[in-house]
Scaffold this active site. Structure first.
Site, PDB file in Angstrom:
ATOM      1  N   CYS A 159      33.393  51.331  52.658  1.00 42.20           N
ATOM      2  CA  CYS A 159      32.262  51.556  51.752  1.00 42.20           C
ATOM      3  C   CYS A 159      31.478  52.727  52.339  1.00 42.20           C
ATOM      4  O   CYS A 159      32.005  53.861  52.687  1.00 42.20           O
ATOM      5  CB  CYS A 159      31.524  50.561  51.157  1.00 42.20           C
ATOM      6  SG  CYS A 159      30.410  51.114  49.790  1.00 42.20           S
TER       7      CYS A 159
ATOM      8  N   GLU B 210      37.113  43.001  52.185  1.00 41.60           N
ATOM      9  CA  GLU B 210      36.418  41.812  53.008  1.00 41.60           C
ATOM     10  C   GLU B 210      36.068  40.853  51.738  1.00 41.60           C
ATOM     11  O   GLU B 210      35.696  39.794  51.982  1.00 41.60           O
ATOM     12  CB  GLU B 210      35.588  42.093  54.131  1.00 41.60           C
ATOM     13  CG  GLU B 210      34.178  42.520  53.546  1.00 41.60           C
ATOM     14  CD  GLU B 210      33.510  43.849  52.942  1.00 41.60           C
ATOM     15  OE1 GLU B 210      34.612  44.516  52.783  1.00 41.60           O
ATOM     16  OE2 GLU B 210      32.642  44.146  52.619  1.00 41.60           O
TER      17      GLU B 210
ATOM     18  N   HIS C  86      35.892  47.159  48.933  1.00 40.97           N
ATOM     19  CA  HIS C  86      35.482  46.140  49.710  1.00 40.97           C
ATOM     20  C   HIS C  86      36.425  45.197  49.950  1.00 40.97           C
ATOM     21  O   HIS C  86      36.450  43.973  49.240  1.00 40.97           O
ATOM     22  CB  HIS C  86      33.990  45.561  49.307  1.00 40.97           C
ATOM     23  CG  HIS C  86      32.747  46.369  49.640  1.00 40.97           C
ATOM     24  ND1 HIS C  86      32.095  46.214  50.640  1.00 40.97           N
ATOM     25  CD2 HIS C  86      32.054  47.061  48.957  1.00 40.97           C
ATOM     26  CE1 HIS C  86      31.123  47.198  50.640  1.00 40.97           C
ATOM     27  NE2 HIS C  86      31.039  47.688  49.540  1.00 40.97           N
TER      28      HIS C  86
END
Ligand code: MN
Length: 241
Positions: free
Chosen positions: A109, A216, A214
């Site tokens: 990001c 994660e 993202h």
């Protein structure tokens, strides 16, 4: 075989009435799961970036606040959100040091924007204001572990290898800024259908991969997204051996 040390710059956050140096739990957990050793890098003293850079095998640039536009030669527009220039200065310096030392970088990001700015590119301060056509909803209202828009993956990219040859994947999206002018040593390897740049990689090697989404937050429901983090930790391992 030594585990690679993965540096993650800390964002300054107000928790209660105290400022804390924080990184997101999701990145820490993902790096550990991928076989790396996460190390939190405080970002209040950009001059210490060189010392921190020596300690690490790979640099993970996480999501975070907007980048102050003075770092790419502009004044702020009204649609800019909160920025932290000590975080910006530290991350830009860490990026340049990692590139010089040929240490792998994973940008997430904001991290994709920082990599591009550090290497001479710039960003839209606000996509909705500065792109002259209707763009997608890039700050999704859907839950963070769900994809909301598709990205097209470039043929022959590292990202395409990580995604087992897929040319189109659904990703999540929590940004209002994005890469504009591309840095000379980077190439675009994922783009949304509205033209927004969603991933960049280094042109001449496999040291840099940065995604606008993202992984994660997605990897628990999408194993391919974990491969982004795992591949980065593995690249860092090669360098540390
Ligand atoms: Mn997006």
């Amino acid at each position: 075989m030594a585990k690679p040390i993965i540096g993650i710059p800390a964002e300054r956050r107000l928790v209660g009435d105290s400022y804390r140096n924080t990184v997101n739990q999701n990145e820490v957990v993902a790096v550990v799961k991928a076989g790396g050793v996460p190390v939190i890098i405080p970002t209040r003293e950009p001059d210490l970036a060189a010392e921190y850079s020596e300690l690490i095998d790979g640099l993970l640039l996480p999501g975070g606040p907007d980048v102050a536009p003075r770092f790419f030669g502009e004044e702020p527009i009204p649609q800019m959100d909160e920025a932290d220039d000590l975080l910006d200065a530290t991350e830009i310096t860490l990026t340049n040091l990692a590139v010089a030392a040929r240490k792998p970088i994973l940008g997430i990001c904001r991290g994709a924007q920082v990599v591009n700015i550090a290497l001479g590119g710039d960003i839209y301060q606000d996509i909705a204001t500065q792109i002259d056509h209707q763009t997608y909803q890039h700050h999704q209202t859907a839950p963070s572990d769900q994809g909301s828009h598709y990205v097209d993956i470039a043929e022959g990219s590292m990202l395409q290898t990580i995604f087992h040859g897929q040319s189109r994947v659904l990703v999540n999206s929590f940004h209002h800024q994005s890469v504009r002018k591309l840095a000379p040593q980077l190439k675009v390897t994922a783009t949304a259908g509205d033209g927004v740049i969603e991933a960049v990689e280094s042109k001449d090697n496999d040291l840099i991969l940065a995604v606008q989404w993202h992984p994660e937050l997605l990897y628990k429901v999408n194993a391919d997204e974990f491969a982004i983090i795992e591949a980065f930790v593995n690249r860092s391992k090669k360098v540390s051996e």
